[in-house]
Design a protein around this motif. Sequence first.
Motif, PDB file in Angstrom:
ATOM      1  N   LEU A  31       0.823  -1.205   0.000  1.00 11.07           N
ATOM      2  CA  LEU A  31       0.000   0.000   0.000  1.00 11.07           C
ATOM      3  C   LEU A  31       0.858   1.258   0.000  1.00 11.07           C
ATOM      4  O   LEU A  31       0.557   2.228  -0.700  1.00 11.07           O
ATOM      5  N   GLU A  32       1.952   1.250   0.771  1.00 11.21           N
ATOM      6  CA  GLU A  32       2.878   2.387   0.771  1.00 11.21           C
ATOM      7  C   GLU A  32       3.458   2.621  -0.619  1.00 11.21           C
ATOM      8  O   GLU A  32       3.571   3.764  -1.067  1.00 11.21           O
ATOM      9  N   LEU A  33       3.829   1.550  -1.314  1.00  9.45           N
ATOM     10  CA  LEU A  33       4.386   1.689  -2.662  1.00  9.45           C
ATOM     11  C   LEU A  33       3.344   2.245  -3.636  1.00  9.45           C
ATOM     12  O   LEU A  33       3.640   3.131  -4.440  1.00  9.45           O
ATOM     13  N   LEU A  34       2.127   1.716  -3.570  1.00 12.20           N
ATOM     14  CA  LEU A  34       1.073   2.185  -4.465  1.00 12.20           C
ATOM     15  C   LEU A  34       0.686   3.632  -4.152  1.00 12.20           C
ATOM     16  O   LEU A  34       0.657   4.488  -5.050  1.00 12.20           O
ATOM     17  N   ASP A  35       0.375   3.920  -2.884  1.00 13.48           N
ATOM     18  CA  ASP A  35      -0.021   5.278  -2.502  1.00 13.48           C
ATOM     19  C   ASP A  35       1.113   6.276  -2.703  1.00 13.48           C
ATOM     20  O   ASP A  35       0.885   7.415  -3.106  1.00 13.48           O
ATOM     21  N   GLY A  36       2.340   5.844  -2.416  1.00 13.34           N
ATOM     22  CA  GLY A  36       3.487   6.734  -2.590  1.00 13.34           C
ATOM     23  C   GLY A  36       3.667   7.144  -4.042  1.00 13.34           C
ATOM     24  O   GLY A  36       3.964   8.304  -4.345  1.00 13.34           O
ATOM     25  N   GLY A  37       3.471   6.197  -4.953  1.00 11.14           N
ATOM     26  CA  GLY A  37       3.569   6.520  -6.375  1.00 11.14           C
ATOM     27  C   GLY A  37       2.492   7.489  -6.814  1.00 11.14           C
ATOM     28  O   GLY A  37       2.759   8.439  -7.560  1.00 11.14           O
ATOM     29  N   VAL A  38       1.273   7.269  -6.343  1.00  5.73           N
ATOM     30  CA  VAL A  38       0.173   8.178  -6.687  1.00  5.73           C
ATOM     31  C   VAL A  38       0.412   9.557  -6.072  1.00  5.73           C
ATOM     32  O   VAL A  38       0.224  10.585  -6.732  1.00  5.73           O
TER      33      VAL A  38
END
Length: 160
Positions: free
Chosen positions: A18-25
């Motif tokens: 989730l950190e990777l996905l949200d961080g990219g967004v």
Amino acid sequence: MTTLSGSEILGIRLRHLLELLDGGVAAVYADLGPPGFRPRFTPVVRVLAASGPSSIRELARAIGVTHSAASQTVAQMVKDGLAVREPGEDARERIIRLTLEAERLLPALETEWAATTAAAAALEAELSYPLSRLIDEVLTALDRRPMHRRISDAVARLGS
């Protein structure tokens, strides 16, 4: 030294994903320029932009989160000047609407949303099984039998 297996650290791995996905967004939002816009605002903004002013209960139902989660997100959006609360028909109800500032962001956000959808589809094409489908299956399984119940049952079996 003990090495933990994937199932033993499932929550940690899910938080990292989730950190990777949200961080990219979030990085894309920073690139596009809506200052302080957070990924968690996206579903609320999308519902309000499409449906108009809504109650917290309606927002929570539309985006599939708890009333508390929707309320916390809206509170941060109000603080950041992206939404306002207005009295509803019921004295206890508050209606949420986007501010003019949030409405001005919509064209840039629409571009980001379309790009994120395309990127997510490309990511899923690289996987052996679509992540969105797996998430749907997990949520359905947890609706049938919540994690608390599963852990309690495991404790009872292990304690016997």
